[in-house]
Every structure is written in structure tokens, then in C-alpha cells.
Design an enzyme around this catalytic site. Structure first.
Site, PDB file in Angstrom:
ATOM      1  CB  THR A 273      -0.895   0.057   1.251  1.00  0.00           C
ATOM      2  OG1 THR A 273      -0.076   0.329   2.406  1.00  0.00           O
ATOM      3  CG2 THR A 273      -1.657  -1.236   1.461  1.00  0.00           C
ATOM      4  CG  ASP A 274       1.260   5.897  -1.262  1.00  0.00           C
ATOM      5  OD1 ASP A 274       2.265   6.012  -0.542  1.00  0.00           O
ATOM      6  OD2 ASP A 274       0.989   6.686  -2.185  1.00  0.00           O
ATOM      7  CB  ALA A 275       2.201   6.382   3.644  1.00  0.00           C
TER       8      ALA A 275
END
Length: 537
Positions: A273-275
Site C-alpha cells: 500500500t501507499d502510506a
């Protein structure tokens, strides 16, 4: 030798699915973002008790990161993923290593010489892989394969290789091939494409209204190519794709991560995932919802969850209650172990001594700068010795201008030619217009996370129009976004003006731009040190 993950407890397995943010600095008082970066006591406790899978680092020098990564690996019972957002070189995040111009500089070269652009991008990937491993980083969160097809995109912008699927695909593949010289992981981001947005997912949730045909024929093209090139991982985007899922951002959407990425594109590597602390997702879902929905969607690695202990407990309880299937956890661990084996089967190579930012790497950087720079036909700028002159530098934020110091060429070269320095934030440009000195205007502006816009705001544009309605502007240098230059061209103020455009904002880019503007190159200029005595007085 990696341990057998099948012998882990459930909580230990879940820990391996999480990457936390840590400061690259060794000491707590130097942390730049303490809200996101755990203290050493907390970080060391996590490593000792929670079996976390890895860390993402920001800040510190390359030499300090070498110590930091060794420290963290020794404290962890299981070899760690150590990741970094180094799209523009290790030096982008860690001083002392090589920093490249933004990827779109290579896309500029590709417009007229694709073969050279591919070669330079390959070498860039090779150098980044070598330098990353030399300081203990084993996961490069690059390349970006978003197509920047929206000039107002505030977050992708020149981080993209370009505006067409052909150029982005070719250069992203070349980057990945370059990194394959070393045992290091790569990441294509941000799936299924963050290029056609006009807001920043670090702050808000962008909404994409493109239909499936456009998505398949445009946004997904580079992802198909890098999957064929064996990219190790793909990062999801916190964006809402209405054509595929009207309720869930891509990061939380099974229709996107499993149906599109796994099944339709046949991707078998890691999905990260992105942050998860970013506003594009954290404003709309609770940390508990985010953790469960991301795993259900098909994510294998959760990057920077909001509350680590709570996240692990939430996932553990969901498995024990039957809300989450244990198979989803085990499938992720299997993929994680394949990725870690790629890194740690070559541990002897990682321990080899590599050099940072040597003469050969600097030649690659210099070539990219020279070949991507754009100039007007009115060069050079002839200075008028007796007149009073100012070097007006415009920046986004006076507190965030690491590329400018007293010894930066953008300051020292004009100073040696009689230009007095004046630095102002773009929003306050109107405050320095009441000045009768001849003006060299230098603008440092590019899209960046958390910036919320990609160029000059309306207030700044009005100030520029007022300045250029006078006879004071002598020359213009724009560093960063080509869309800023395009605006100056559009308003017809550059026709008879000496101007330079450079994608990079580094001292190397400044030196090339200023030398070109004032015609200060000689036959040895390409190899001239940025600290040359003839310029820096």
C-alpha cells in the site's frame, strides 16, 4: 538464512506484513517528523517484540544511514526490508550520495532521442541500486510509472517519466533493468495510475472518472510493461476509480487489487500500500477499517499504518473471528519470503564495498542535465556592468529550500556578475515589485507531496504579469516544472527574453543553467567543478 515463517505465531506473521516509518538519523532529537517517526526506544521495542517486516527511512547522510541500517538489522530477529523513496537517486533522501534530475528530464530526452534516454535511465537505475545497497537499503520504492497527463497534477508532476504511455513504459523498464545488476527490490507506483489527478492523495482522496477503455489503453500500459519486466512489487494508490469501484479507494478495493492487478494483469509479486497515514485514505476510514479492507483487497504489505499495535491486534482478531481468512495472511508471507530470499541469498554482495557518487556516476548526472535542458534563442544574457541589478529568486517555502545555500551557483554566479540577491516566497512576490533594478528572475517550483498545487498560484501569476509589464526583467530561469515555463510562454513574455529551463534544482543543475544563461562555458566546462575559482568569488 531466513527462518521458517510457517513456525511463526499469527501475530508474528502479521508483523512481517507491516513496514513502519523511521528516521534515518541515529538520535531522537534529530527526527524531522516525530509524529510519524517512532523514537528509538519504541522502534527497538517493535523490532524485538512485534517481528515487524521492515522500515522505510528518511533523513540523514549516506554515511549515517550505513550505520543506521546495520543497527536496525542487528536488532531484528528476522532480516528486514529497508525501503526508501529514492526515485531521483539515493542523494535525494540521504546527503552525500548521487542525486539525479527528476524522471521527467529523461522523458524530455526521450522525445528526441529515445535510445539515449533508455541508456541513461538504465544507468540511473544501476547507480541507484548500487548506492542503495552500499548503505543498507534493499527496497527501492521506484520507479513511478504514473503518466502525468494532467498538467495541474500537484503530486506526480515531474516525478513521472512523461506524458505518454510509450515513453513512461520504455524508461520504467530501463530503470528496472538497471537495478537488476544488484540484488535489490523495485516498486512500480501508484496503481492503477495517479497521473490524471489535480489533487494530492497525501491530503485528499482524488477521484478518477475515466472509463475502463481509457484506463486500459492509457494508465495501465506502463504497469503491464513493468510486470513483464519482472518488477518486484507494485504500490497501490489512494485514489477512487469510479469505473471500477465507486466506494473504495484502490488501496482498499478487491475489484482493483485482486481483479485488475492480480487476475487481469497476472501480477505475482508483492502488493504494497501507499502510506496508510495519508489523508486520501485516513480521512475517510478508521485505522481498523483500513487494515482489514486492505488485506481483503489483496495487499501483502501495509506501509505506515496509523497505530502499529492496534493494527496487529485488529488483524489478529479478524483472523481469529473468521472475518479474515488465514490463507490471506499465509499467501502474503509466502510472497514476502520470496522477496526477502532474493535479497538475502546475496548477502555477501551486500557486504561488498561500493563507492558513492564517483566520477562515472556524475557523468551520467551531467549528461541528463545537459541533454534535458531547454533554452531560448535569445541567449546569452549580456550584463550591463554599471546598472544596479538583482537576482530575484522565487521559492515555494523559505523554510524548505535545501537546494539553496550561500555557495549555490544560482546565488554565487549572478553575484559575481553584480546581481544583488533577493529571495522571496511565491505567495509574497507582490511585496518586492516596487524595485527599479534590472531583474534576473529565477523560479524554483515543482510538484511535490503536500504542496497542493503544481505551479504558480493566481496571486503569484498576477505578480509576474505586473513585473513583466515593465522593462526590468533581463532573464528568466525556471527550475522544476515545465508547466511553469509553459505559462510564461503562453503569456508571451519570453519571445525576446533570454531564458533557461532545467528539470533539476540541484547545485549541478543551477551551475549548468547559470553558465548557459551568461555564456560562461569553455572547452572544459562539462568537467568544471561547481566550486570553480573563476565563478565563486
Amino acid at each position: 538464512m531466513l527462518p521458517d515463517w510457517k513456525k511463526f505465531t499469527l501475530r508474528q506473521k502479521i508483523g512481517q506484513m507491516i513496514i513502519v516509518r523511521a528516521s534515518g538519523f541515529l538520535f531522537d532529537h534529530e527526527r524531522r517528523y516525530p509524529t510519524w517517526e517512532a523514537s528509538n526506544d519504541k522502534l527497538f521495542s517493535w523490532l524485538n517484540t512485534l517481528n515487524i517486516g521492515g522500515v522505510i527511512l528518511l533523513g540523514g547522510s549516506a554515511a549515517e544511514i550505513t550505520l543506521r541500517t546495520r543497527q536496525l538489522q542487528k536488532l531484528s530477529r528476522v532480516p528486514l526490508f529497508i525501503a526508501a523513496d529514492i526515485e531521483e537517486g539515493v542523494g535525494q533522501r540521504f546527503s552525500g550520495a548521487t542525486e539525479f534530475p527528476p524522471p521527467m528530464a529523461l522523458g524530455e530526452i526521450a522525445k528526441y532521442d529515445l535510445e539515449t534516454a533508455i541508456e541513461l535511465t538504465y544507468n540511473m537505475g544501476k547507480i541507484i541500486g548500487k548506492e542503495a545497497l552500499s548503505i543498507g537499503i534493499n527496497w527501492v520504492l521506484a520507479p513511478i510509472v504514473d503518466i502525468n497527463n494532467n498538467p495541474n497534477n500537484p503530486v506526480i508532476n515531474i516525478r513521472s517519466f512523461g506524458e505518454t504511455p510509450e515513453i513512461v513504459s520504455q524508461l520504467a523498464k530501463a530503470f528496472i533493468e538497471g537495478t537488476k545488476n544488484y540484488p535489490i527490490l523495485t516498486t512500480a507506483k501508484h496503481f492503477p495510475g495517479h497521473g490524471n489527478t489535480d489533487n494530492d492523495s497525501h491530503i485528499e482522496l482524488p477521484i478518477i472518472n475515466s472509463d475502463s477503455k481509457r484506463l486500459n489503453n492509457l494508465e495501465l500500459v506502463p504497469f503491464r510493461e513493468v510486470i513483464n519486466a519482472k518488477v518486484d512489487s507494485i504500490m497501490s494508490a489512494h485514489i477512487l476509480i469510479n469505473a471500477w469501484d465507486k466506494k473504495n479507494p484502490a488501496t482498499l478495493s478487491k475489484k482493483i487489487l485482486t481483479e485488475q492487478l492480480r487476475k487481469n494483469l497476472n501480477f505475482e509479486g508483492l502488493i504494497i500500500t501507499d502510506a496508510l497515514i495519508m489523508g486520501g485514505i485516513s480521512k475517510y476510514f478508521s485505522p481498523e477499517e483500513i487494515a482489514i479492507k486492505a488485506i481483503k483487497a489483496g495487499a501483502n504489505i501495509l506501509l505506515m499504518p496509523n497505530n502499529l499495535n492496534n493494527t496487529i491486534e485488529t488483524i489478529n482478531d479478524a483472523v481469529e473471528s473468521g472475518e479474515l481468512e488465514i490463507e490471506a495472511i499465509d499467501q502474503s508471507l509466502d510472497k514476502i519470503w520470496k522477496a526477502k530470499n532474493k535479497i538475502y541469498n546475496y548477502r555477501h554482495d551486500i557486504d561488498s564495498v561500493y563507492t558513492l557518487s564517483d566520477q562515472n556516476t556524475q557523468k551520467v548526472v551531467t549528461n541528463i542535465i545537459h541533454k534535458s535542458i531547454r533554452t531560448s534563442s535569445k541567449l546569452p544574457l549580456k550584463t550591463i556592468v554599471k546598472n544596479k541589478k538583482r537576482n530575484l529568486i522565487v521559492v515555494d517555502n523559505l523554510l524548505s529550500i535545501s537546494f539553496l545555500t550561500q555557495q549555490s551557483p544560482g546565488i554565487t554566479i549572478p553575484k559575481s556578475l553584480g546581481y544583488d540577491l533577493q529571495i522571496v516566497e511565491s505567495i509574497n512576490l507582490q511585496n518586492v515589485l516596487d524595485d527599479n533594478r534590472l531583474t534576473l528572475l529565477q523560479i524554483f517550483m515543482r510538484g511535490n507531496p503536500f504542496r497542493a498545487n503544481a505551479g504558480l498560484c493566481d496571486k503569484s501569476k498576477a505578480s509576474c504579469l505586473k513585473l513583466f509589464s515593465t522593462s526590468l526583467p533581463q532573464g528568466l530561469i525556471v527550475y522544476g516544472s515545465p508547466y511553469v515555463l509553459d505559462w510564461f510562454i503562453k503569456i508571451n513574455v519570453t519571445q525576446n527574453l533570454p531564458w533557461i529551463f532545467s528539470y533539476g534544482q540541484t547545485i549541478e543543475s543551477q551551475e549548468v543553467a547559470c553558465r548557459k544563461l551568461f555564456d560562461l562555458f569553455d572547452e572544459n566546462s562539462a568537467q568544471t567543478s561547481r566550486f570553480s575559482d573563476d565563478i565563486f568569488v
